[in-house]
Design a protein around this motif. Sequence first.
Motif, PDB file in Angstrom:
ATOM      1  N   ASN A 176       0.811  -1.213   0.000  1.00 22.44           N
ATOM      2  CA  ASN A 176       0.000   0.000   0.000  1.00 22.44           C
ATOM      3  C   ASN A 176       0.851   1.272   0.000  1.00 22.44           C
ATOM      4  OD1 ASN A 176       0.851   0.187   2.731  1.00 22.44           O
ATOM      5  ND2 ASN A 176      -1.090   1.142   3.325  1.00 22.44           N
ATOM      6  N   THR A 177       2.166   1.112   0.035  1.00 21.53           N
ATOM      7  CA  THR A 177       3.069   2.261   0.016  1.00 21.53           C
ATOM      8  C   THR A 177       4.302   1.925  -0.809  1.00 21.53           C
ATOM      9  OG1 THR A 177       2.345   2.923   2.236  1.00 21.53           O
ATOM     10  CG2 THR A 177       4.396   3.881   1.442  1.00 21.53           C
ATOM     11  N   VAL A 178       4.613   2.787  -1.765  1.00 14.59           N
ATOM     12  CA  VAL A 178       5.805   2.618  -2.608  1.00 14.59           C
ATOM     13  C   VAL A 178       6.705   3.825  -2.406  1.00 14.59           C
ATOM     14  CG1 VAL A 178       6.693   2.400  -4.964  1.00 14.59           C
ATOM     15  CG2 VAL A 178       4.513   1.310  -4.331  1.00 14.59           C
ATOM     16  N   VAL A 179       7.965   3.566  -2.124  1.00 15.40           N
ATOM     17  CA  VAL A 179       8.945   4.637  -1.966  1.00 15.40           C
ATOM     18  C   VAL A 179       9.941   4.548  -3.117  1.00 15.40           C
ATOM     19  CG1 VAL A 179      10.735   5.627  -0.493  1.00 15.40           C
ATOM     20  CG2 VAL A 179       8.695   4.601   0.544  1.00 15.40           C
ATOM     21  N   ASP A 197      -0.625  -0.938   6.113  1.00 21.72           N
ATOM     22  CA  ASP A 197      -1.936  -1.372   6.595  1.00 21.72           C
ATOM     23  C   ASP A 197      -1.783  -2.279   7.817  1.00 21.72           C
ATOM     24  OD1 ASP A 197      -3.542  -0.046   4.774  1.00 21.72           O
ATOM     25  OD2 ASP A 197      -3.554  -1.697   3.344  1.00 21.72           O
ATOM     26  N   VAL A 198      -0.748  -3.118   7.821  1.00 24.00           N
ATOM     27  CA  VAL A 198      -0.530  -4.039   8.932  1.00 24.00           C
ATOM     28  C   VAL A 198      -0.290  -3.265  10.221  1.00 24.00           C
ATOM     29  CG1 VAL A 198       0.901  -5.894   9.855  1.00 24.00           C
ATOM     30  CG2 VAL A 198       0.438  -5.804   7.417  1.00 24.00           C
ATOM     31  N   THR A 199       0.701  -2.394  10.191  1.00 21.87           N
ATOM     32  CA  THR A 199       1.036  -1.632  11.391  1.00 21.87           C
ATOM     33  C   THR A 199      -0.081  -0.658  11.750  1.00 21.87           C
ATOM     34  OG1 THR A 199       2.291  -0.129   9.949  1.00 21.87           O
ATOM     35  CG2 THR A 199       3.519  -1.843  11.103  1.00 21.87           C
ATOM     36  N   GLY A 200      -0.759  -0.116  10.721  1.00 24.36           N
ATOM     37  CA  GLY A 200      -1.849   0.821  10.969  1.00 24.36           C
ATOM     38  C   GLY A 200      -3.009   0.157  11.696  1.00 24.36           C
ATOM     39  N   PHE A 201      -3.427  -1.021  11.218  1.00 29.76           N
ATOM     40  CA  PHE A 201      -4.527  -1.715  11.881  1.00 29.76           C
ATOM     41  C   PHE A 201      -4.116  -2.185  13.268  1.00 29.76           C
ATOM     42  CE2 PHE A 201      -7.073  -5.367  13.081  1.00 29.76           C
ATOM     43  CZ  PHE A 201      -8.354  -4.889  12.865  1.00 29.76           C
ATOM     44  N   ALA A 260      -5.506  -9.266   3.703  1.00 31.55           N
ATOM     45  CA  ALA A 260      -4.250  -9.937   4.021  1.00 31.55           C
ATOM     46  C   ALA A 260      -3.503  -9.183   5.117  1.00 31.55           C
ATOM     47  CB  ALA A 260      -3.380 -10.035   2.762  1.00 31.55           C
ATOM     48  N   ALA A 261      -3.478  -7.856   5.009  1.00 36.97           N
ATOM     49  CA  ALA A 261      -2.774  -7.041   5.998  1.00 36.97           C
ATOM     50  C   ALA A 261      -3.435  -7.137   7.364  1.00 36.97           C
ATOM     51  CB  ALA A 261      -2.735  -5.585   5.531  1.00 36.97           C
ATOM     52  N   VAL A 262      -4.763  -7.056   7.391  1.00 40.29           N
ATOM     53  CA  VAL A 262      -5.487  -7.088   8.658  1.00 40.29           C
ATOM     54  C   VAL A 262      -5.337  -8.449   9.335  1.00 40.29           C
ATOM     55  CG1 VAL A 262      -7.798  -7.028   9.661  1.00 40.29           C
ATOM     56  CG2 VAL A 262      -7.100  -5.261   8.047  1.00 40.29           C
ATOM     57  N   ALA A 265     -18.734  12.563   4.314  1.00 44.38           N
ATOM     58  CA  ALA A 265     -18.756  11.765   3.089  1.00 44.38           C
ATOM     59  C   ALA A 265     -18.402  10.326   3.409  1.00 44.38           C
ATOM     60  CB  ALA A 265     -17.782  12.348   2.064  1.00 44.38           C
ATOM     61  N   VAL A 266     -18.483   9.460   2.378  1.00 46.71           N
ATOM     62  CA  VAL A 266     -18.295   8.038   2.584  1.00 46.71           C
ATOM     63  C   VAL A 266     -17.200   7.499   1.682  1.00 46.71           C
ATOM     64  CG1 VAL A 266     -19.408   5.769   2.546  1.00 46.71           C
ATOM     65  CG2 VAL A 266     -20.744   7.797   3.104  1.00 46.71           C
ATOM     66  N   THR A 267     -16.227   6.801   2.262  1.00 51.07           N
ATOM     67  CA  THR A 267     -15.245   6.063   1.488  1.00 51.07           C
ATOM     68  C   THR A 267     -14.585   5.031   2.372  1.00 51.07           C
ATOM     69  OG1 THR A 267     -13.411   6.251  -0.072  1.00 51.07           O
ATOM     70  CG2 THR A 267     -13.241   7.588   1.894  1.00 51.07           C
ATOM     71  N   ARG A 268     -13.650   4.263   1.827  1.00 49.42           N
ATOM     72  CA  ARG A 268     -12.973   3.241   2.595  1.00 49.42           C
ATOM     73  C   ARG A 268     -11.582   3.721   2.953  1.00 49.42           C
ATOM     74  NH1 ARG A 268      -9.449  -0.646   1.592  1.00 49.42           N
ATOM     75  NH2 ARG A 268      -9.374  -0.031  -0.573  1.00 49.42           N
ATOM     76  N   ALA A 269     -11.061   3.142   4.075  1.00 43.68           N
ATOM     77  CA  ALA A 269      -9.698   3.477   4.455  1.00 43.68           C
ATOM     78  C   ALA A 269      -8.748   3.067   3.355  1.00 43.68           C
ATOM     79  CB  ALA A 269      -9.325   2.729   5.740  1.00 43.68           C
ATOM     80  N   ASP A 270      -7.711   3.913   3.101  1.00 47.02           N
ATOM     81  CA  ASP A 270      -6.720   3.592   2.081  1.00 47.02           C
ATOM     82  C   ASP A 270      -5.798   2.478   2.567  1.00 47.02           C
ATOM     83  OD1 ASP A 270      -7.713   5.607   0.439  1.00 47.02           O
ATOM     84  OD2 ASP A 270      -6.442   7.112   1.366  1.00 47.02           O
TER      85      ASP A 270
END
Length: 297
Positions: free
Chosen positions: A98-101, A113-117, A143-145, A292-297
């Motif tokens: 979910n993150t590219v550097v 997402d793993v560390t965030g959740f 998968a991350a969750v 507004a409505v959306t999903r977590a990135d």
Amino acid sequence: MSQDSYLVGLIGSGIGPSLSPALHHREADRQGLRYLYRLLDLDVLGVRGRPQEAVKTLLHATRLLGFDGLNVTHPCKQAVVAHLDALSPQAAALGAVNTVVFEDGRAVGHNTDVTGFAASFARGLPDARMERIVQLGAGGAGAAVAHALLTLGAGQVVLVDAMTERAAELAASLDRHFGAGRAAHAAPSALAEHLDDADGIVHATPTGMAAHPGLPLPAHLLHPRLWVAEVVYRPLETELVRTARARGCTVLDGGGMAVFQAADAFRLFTGCEPDTVRMLAHLAELTAADGAVTRAD
């Protein structure tokens, strides 16, 4: 990484309402950084049905344009992997990014997402029982969750997904990583049976995005012995959160995950330490302002 200006973006479908730009911009402003966060929406670009091709093209274009990094969301978290030069150990284990550097001429994939959740769950449900958890969704976010739940000490995570083969593959991967029996999979038709003796349920599907409103499961399956954790963060009280609370469940909204994964991505992009307390306050202000409505990135 030492610089005072950054160009980053988000690749995904239906991301117009995302709060990622505002969260990153506000934190950068507080730290005195020049920071531009752009949305690269597959729907706007007319390539939603071709995520593999689209993500390859966008990665190439953003590297040429001097981007410092990208966030990646549905439906590209798994498609992007094949087009990267390297993966962090966690992203490699998950098969989702979910993150590219962009650094030293390479595109390196990470998964915040793993560390965030994990950080959100530890903060919001510190005393939750975790012997048996049912998770809806086995895609990139799922998968991350699931990885985060097992890292936090869950006894077993049962994966339920409309794509049963995908759930089976993720369960097998998790068992290899965490040990036999730590993950299982089930068809949606067996959901009621598995929820009868579960401690909690985690929702990790696109349901709740602006284009996918509604509940991800029948309301009558929610019972007071369950805690419910959501990945959707706009509004913070989704239909699932609202219904679960009304039926006596302890609930965790998706706001914490949104902030902690954004904070980890901000750190990767800039090398600067984000203030998560401040970012949580920013999210509360932003969601209260628009509803507004959306999903977590």
